[in-house]
Design a protein around this motif. Structure first.
Motif, PDB file in Angstrom:
ATOM      1  N   MET A   6       0.817  -1.202   0.000  1.00 59.01           N
ATOM      2  CA  MET A   6       0.000   0.000   0.000  1.00 59.01           C
ATOM      3  C   MET A   6       0.863   1.271   0.000  1.00 59.01           C
ATOM      4  N   LEU A   7       1.957   1.245   0.739  1.00 57.66           N
ATOM      5  CA  LEU A   7       2.754   2.452   0.933  1.00 57.66           C
ATOM      6  C   LEU A   7       3.763   2.726  -0.178  1.00 57.66           C
ATOM      7  N   LEU A   8       4.385   1.685  -0.718  1.00 61.98           N
ATOM      8  CA  LEU A   8       5.411   1.920  -1.738  1.00 61.98           C
ATOM      9  C   LEU A   8       4.886   2.659  -2.968  1.00 61.98           C
ATOM     10  N   PRO A   9       3.705   2.323  -3.489  1.00 58.59           N
ATOM     11  CA  PRO A   9       3.197   3.118  -4.612  1.00 58.59           C
ATOM     12  C   PRO A   9       2.963   4.588  -4.239  1.00 58.59           C
ATOM     13  N   ALA A  10       2.524   4.834  -3.018  1.00 51.45           N
ATOM     14  CA  ALA A  10       2.314   6.220  -2.573  1.00 51.45           C
ATOM     15  C   ALA A  10       3.645   6.963  -2.491  1.00 51.45           C
ATOM     16  N   ILE A  11       4.674   6.288  -1.998  1.00 56.19           N
ATOM     17  CA  ILE A  11       6.008   6.890  -1.928  1.00 56.19           C
ATOM     18  C   ILE A  11       6.515   7.198  -3.334  1.00 56.19           C
ATOM     19  N   GLU A  12       6.376   6.228  -4.211  1.00 57.90           N
ATOM     20  CA  GLU A  12       6.821   6.396  -5.603  1.00 57.90           C
ATOM     21  C   GLU A  12       6.097   7.568  -6.271  1.00 57.90           C
ATOM     22  N   ASP A  13       4.794   7.633  -6.098  1.00 56.29           N
ATOM     23  CA  ASP A  13       4.004   8.718  -6.698  1.00 56.29           C
ATOM     24  C   ASP A  13       4.448  10.082  -6.182  1.00 56.29           C
ATOM     25  N   GLU A  14       4.693  10.177  -4.885  1.00 55.86           N
ATOM     26  CA  GLU A  14       5.096  11.458  -4.308  1.00 55.86           C
ATOM     27  C   GLU A  14       6.488  11.874  -4.789  1.00 55.86           C
ATOM     28  N   MET A  15       7.410  10.924  -4.861  1.00 58.48           N
ATOM     29  CA  MET A  15       8.755  11.265  -5.345  1.00 58.48           C
ATOM     30  C   MET A  15       8.702  11.714  -6.804  1.00 58.48           C
ATOM     31  N   ARG A  16       7.897  11.050  -7.608  1.00 58.24           N
ATOM     32  CA  ARG A  16       7.758  11.467  -9.013  1.00 58.24           C
ATOM     33  C   ARG A  16       7.117  12.849  -9.118  1.00 58.24           C
ATOM     34  N   ALA A  17       6.147  13.124  -8.264  1.00 59.04           N
ATOM     35  CA  ALA A  17       5.489  14.432  -8.284  1.00 59.04           C
ATOM     36  C   ALA A  17       6.477  15.545  -7.931  1.00 59.04           C
ATOM     37  N   VAL A  18       7.329  15.292  -6.961  1.00 62.85           N
ATOM     38  CA  VAL A  18       8.326  16.292  -6.572  1.00 62.85           C
ATOM     39  C   VAL A  18       9.293  16.544  -7.726  1.00 62.85           C
ATOM     40  N   LEU A  19       9.756  15.481  -8.368  1.00 66.35           N
ATOM     41  CA  LEU A  19      10.689  15.660  -9.481  1.00 66.35           C
ATOM     42  C   LEU A  19      10.031  16.307 -10.693  1.00 66.35           C
ATOM     43  N   THR A  20       8.763  16.085 -10.870  1.00 65.48           N
ATOM     44  CA  THR A  20       8.051  16.709 -11.985  1.00 65.48           C
ATOM     45  C   THR A  20       8.025  18.230 -11.825  1.00 65.48           C
ATOM     46  N   ARG A  50      15.523   0.067  -6.550  1.00 68.88           N
ATOM     47  CA  ARG A  50      14.715   1.050  -5.832  1.00 68.88           C
ATOM     48  C   ARG A  50      14.933   1.005  -4.329  1.00 68.88           C
ATOM     49  N   GLY A  51      16.175   0.969  -3.912  1.00 64.34           N
ATOM     50  CA  GLY A  51      16.491   0.923  -2.488  1.00 64.34           C
ATOM     51  C   GLY A  51      16.241   2.224  -1.751  1.00 64.34           C
ATOM     52  N   LYS A  52      16.025   3.301  -2.484  1.00 63.31           N
ATOM     53  CA  LYS A  52      15.819   4.605  -1.850  1.00 63.31           C
ATOM     54  C   LYS A  52      14.444   4.727  -1.201  1.00 63.31           C
ATOM     55  N   ARG A  53      13.679   3.668  -1.191  1.00 65.58           N
ATOM     56  CA  ARG A  53      12.336   3.721  -0.604  1.00 65.58           C
ATOM     57  C   ARG A  53      12.305   3.201   0.821  1.00 65.58           C
ATOM     58  N   VAL A  54      13.421   2.708   1.335  1.00 67.73           N
ATOM     59  CA  VAL A  54      13.437   2.093   2.661  1.00 67.73           C
ATOM     60  C   VAL A  54      13.150   3.121   3.752  1.00 67.73           C
ATOM     61  N   ARG A  55      13.830   4.248   3.747  1.00 68.47           N
ATOM     62  CA  ARG A  55      13.612   5.253   4.798  1.00 68.47           C
ATOM     63  C   ARG A  55      12.194   5.818   4.775  1.00 68.47           C
ATOM     64  N   PRO A  56      11.677   6.219   3.607  1.00 73.10           N
ATOM     65  CA  PRO A  56      10.288   6.697   3.622  1.00 73.10           C
ATOM     66  C   PRO A  56       9.308   5.614   4.073  1.00 73.10           C
ATOM     67  N   LEU A  57       9.569   4.370   3.679  1.00 75.89           N
ATOM     68  CA  LEU A  57       8.692   3.274   4.087  1.00 75.89           C
ATOM     69  C   LEU A  57       8.731   3.096   5.601  1.00 75.89           C
ATOM     70  N   LEU A  58       9.921   3.130   6.189  1.00 79.74           N
ATOM     71  CA  LEU A  58      10.033   3.008   7.644  1.00 79.74           C
ATOM     72  C   LEU A  58       9.318   4.151   8.358  1.00 79.74           C
ATOM     73  N   LEU A  59       9.434   5.342   7.825  1.00 82.71           N
ATOM     74  CA  LEU A  59       8.750   6.490   8.421  1.00 82.71           C
ATOM     75  C   LEU A  59       7.237   6.292   8.406  1.00 82.71           C
ATOM     76  N   LEU A  60       6.698   5.891   7.260  1.00 80.91           N
ATOM     77  CA  LEU A  60       5.249   5.719   7.161  1.00 80.91           C
ATOM     78  C   LEU A  60       4.760   4.534   7.986  1.00 80.91           C
ATOM     79  N   LEU A  61       5.549   3.465   8.061  1.00 82.46           N
ATOM     80  CA  LEU A  61       5.178   2.327   8.904  1.00 82.46           C
ATOM     81  C   LEU A  61       5.182   2.716  10.381  1.00 82.46           C
TER      82      LEU A  61
END
Length: 71
Positions: A6-20, A50-61
């Motif tokens: 549930m969380l990884l797609p949300a993280i991915e979407d937010e990171m893409r939105a920031v870069l956009t 895609r290892g850069k998702r670990v910290r955001p995932l830990l934060l959201l968990l």
């Protein structure tokens, strides 16, 4: 469905939105560097890079475990 599913797609979407938002010639080199390091472009790009998702995932968990809303 797990929290990770549930969380990884949300993280991915937010990171893409920031870069956009970093569009235009002024940020072209920075955007290219970040898309490479996030595993979206370049050699070795893909789901396994895609290892850069670990910290955001830990934060959201942690937020969810503490009873907060992760959205």
């Amino acid at each position: 469905m797990t929290f990770q599913d549930m969380l990884l797609p949300a993280i991915e979407d937010e990171m893409r939105a920031v870069l956009t938002r970093l569009n235009g010639p002024r940020y072209a080199e920075m955007q290219a560097m970040l898309t490479y390091h996030l595993g979206w472009e370049g050699e070795g790009a893909g789901p396994k890079a895609r290892g850069k998702r670990v910290r955001p995932l830990l934060l959201l968990l942690t937020m969810a475990a503490a009873g907060g809303r992760w959205e």
